[in-house]
Enzyme design. Structure first.
Site, PDB file in Angstrom:
ATOM      1  N   GLY A  47      25.921  -5.646  74.938  1.00  0.00           N
ATOM      2  CA  GLY A  47      24.601  -5.421  74.372  1.00  0.00           C
ATOM      3  C   GLY A  47      24.332  -6.382  73.233  1.00  0.00           C
ATOM      4  O   GLY A  47      25.266  -6.976  72.673  1.00  0.00           O
ATOM      5  N   GLN A  52      20.553  -9.473  65.594  1.00  0.00           N
ATOM      6  CA  GLN A  52      21.776 -10.285  65.748  1.00  0.00           C
ATOM      7  C   GLN A  52      21.456 -11.744  66.065  1.00  0.00           C
ATOM      8  O   GLN A  52      22.348 -12.590  65.981  1.00  0.00           O
ATOM      9  CB  GLN A  52      22.670  -9.708  66.847  1.00  0.00           C
ATOM     10  CG  GLN A  52      23.279  -8.365  66.478  1.00  0.00           C
ATOM     11  CD  GLN A  52      24.217  -7.892  67.567  1.00  0.00           C
ATOM     12  OE1 GLN A  52      23.774  -7.331  68.554  1.00  0.00           O
ATOM     13  NE2 GLN A  52      25.502  -8.165  67.411  1.00  0.00           N
ATOM     14  N   CYS A  98      31.773  -5.856  68.260  1.00  0.00           N
ATOM     15  CA  CYS A  98      30.399  -6.273  67.994  1.00  0.00           C
ATOM     16  C   CYS A  98      30.373  -7.790  67.935  1.00  0.00           C
ATOM     17  O   CYS A  98      31.249  -8.398  67.311  1.00  0.00           O
ATOM     18  CB  CYS A  98      29.936  -5.674  66.669  1.00  0.00           C
ATOM     19  SG  CYS A  98      28.255  -6.148  66.227  1.00  0.00           S
ATOM     20  N   LEU A  99      29.384  -8.395  68.580  1.00  0.00           N
ATOM     21  CA  LEU A  99      29.303  -9.862  68.598  1.00  0.00           C
ATOM     22  C   LEU A  99      29.077 -10.431  67.197  1.00  0.00           C
ATOM     23  O   LEU A  99      29.328 -11.606  66.962  1.00  0.00           O
ATOM     24  CB  LEU A  99      28.188 -10.324  69.544  1.00  0.00           C
ATOM     25  CG  LEU A  99      28.413  -9.959  71.024  1.00  0.00           C
ATOM     26  CD1 LEU A  99      27.202 -10.348  71.866  1.00  0.00           C
ATOM     27  CD2 LEU A  99      29.683 -10.629  71.554  1.00  0.00           C
ATOM     28  N   HIS A 140      25.006   2.034  69.705  1.00  0.00           N
ATOM     29  CA  HIS A 140      25.445   0.882  68.914  1.00  0.00           C
ATOM     30  C   HIS A 140      24.274  -0.091  68.689  1.00  0.00           C
ATOM     31  O   HIS A 140      24.047  -0.551  67.569  1.00  0.00           O
ATOM     32  CB  HIS A 140      26.600   0.190  69.655  1.00  0.00           C
ATOM     33  CG  HIS A 140      27.118  -1.056  69.006  1.00  0.00           C
ATOM     34  ND1 HIS A 140      28.423  -1.181  68.556  1.00  0.00           N
ATOM     35  CD2 HIS A 140      26.530  -2.253  68.746  1.00  0.00           C
ATOM     36  CE1 HIS A 140      28.586  -2.383  68.026  1.00  0.00           C
ATOM     37  NE2 HIS A 140      27.460  -3.068  68.143  1.00  0.00           N
ATOM     38  N   GLU A 141      23.523  -0.380  69.772  1.00  0.00           N
ATOM     39  CA  GLU A 141      22.438  -1.366  69.659  1.00  0.00           C
ATOM     40  C   GLU A 141      21.278  -0.835  68.828  1.00  0.00           C
ATOM     41  O   GLU A 141      20.706  -1.571  68.017  1.00  0.00           O
ATOM     42  CB  GLU A 141      21.955  -1.806  71.048  1.00  0.00           C
ATOM     43  CG  GLU A 141      23.013  -2.487  71.915  1.00  0.00           C
ATOM     44  CD  GLU A 141      23.792  -3.589  71.209  1.00  0.00           C
ATOM     45  OE1 GLU A 141      23.239  -4.261  70.327  1.00  0.00           O
ATOM     46  OE2 GLU A 141      24.980  -3.756  71.534  1.00  0.00           O
ATOM     47  N   HIS A 144      21.825  -1.197  65.215  1.00  0.00           N
ATOM     48  CA  HIS A 144      21.550  -2.536  64.671  1.00  0.00           C
ATOM     49  C   HIS A 144      20.109  -2.634  64.141  1.00  0.00           C
ATOM     50  O   HIS A 144      19.846  -3.383  63.205  1.00  0.00           O
ATOM     51  CB  HIS A 144      21.734  -3.609  65.756  1.00  0.00           C
ATOM     52  CG  HIS A 144      23.153  -4.098  65.889  1.00  0.00           C
ATOM     53  ND1 HIS A 144      23.836  -4.697  64.854  1.00  0.00           N
ATOM     54  CD2 HIS A 144      24.000  -4.114  66.944  1.00  0.00           C
ATOM     55  CE1 HIS A 144      25.051  -5.052  65.264  1.00  0.00           C
ATOM     56  NE2 HIS A 144      25.183  -4.698  66.534  1.00  0.00           N
TER      57      HIS A 144
HETATM   58 NI    NI Z   1      26.892  -5.032  67.684  1.00  0.00          NI
END
Ligand code: NI
Length: 179
Positions: A47, A52, A98-99, A140-141, A144
């Site tokens: 995701g 991000q 997480c990216l 999670h997304e 953000h």
């Molecule tokens: Ni993340």
């Protein structure tokens, strides 16, 4: 399509409250969704949220994963202005990455079952239920969009580890089960 730069922990955009999107069908947003899809595939993630990629907008992309073994070559779901409802508040612990925090993983409690809704790229309302991994990814997304990163959801920061130490970390976890 372009691969976008991913903001890492410490970038203020990651802790800001993102703004609602007025017109999901606007051409710049269509381009942003395509670029985010390319970025997500390139990073091999599950995701990605617009903050991000330095866009403080309420937009998330995620793979419709039913389980960890699900193929990752599916097209991601894009959801504008997403909201969620907890359907089963019993927390389930699982590892997350997480990216924006590459190389790290943590054990995060998440609701097991949720309902989510938002707008698709054509501005139509999407409403679905998700459980397990997909519910985790959506939570999670959406976090953000509210400036929340997964360590902020952790109940014990000893459960944060580098990927490279995962094997030793797991053996500690397993060992502690028997104490
Ligand atoms: Ni993340």
């Amino acid at each position: 399509m372009a691969i976008l730069k991913i903001a890492r922990l410490g970038q203020p955009v990651l802790t800001r409250i993102a703004s609602p999107v007025a017109d999901p069908g606007a051409p710049p947003l269509r381009r942003l969704v395509a670029d985010m899809a390319a970025t997500l595939a390139d990073a091999d993630g599950l995701g990605l949220a617009a903050p991000q990629v330095y866009q403080s907008l309420r937009l998330i992309l995620f793979l419709p994963v039913r389980d960890r073994a699900a193929p990752r070559d599916q097209a991601p779901v894009a959801l504008f202005n997403p909201t969620l409802e907890i359907l089963d508040p019993a927390p389930e612990l699982a590892m997350e990455g997480c990216l924006s925090m590459p190389g790290l993983r943590g054990l995060v409690p998440r609701a097991r079952r949720i309902g989510y809704r938002g707008l698709d790229a054509a501005g139509r309302t999407v409403e679905r239920e998700a459980a397990g991994l997909e519910a985790r990814v959506v939570q999670h997304e959406i976090d953000h969009l509210d400036g929340v990163l997964y360590p902020m959801r952790m109940t014990d920061l000893r459960n944060l580890t580098f990927d490279s130490e995962l094997r030793d970390f797991r053996s500690i976890q397993e060992g502690s089960d028997h104490d």
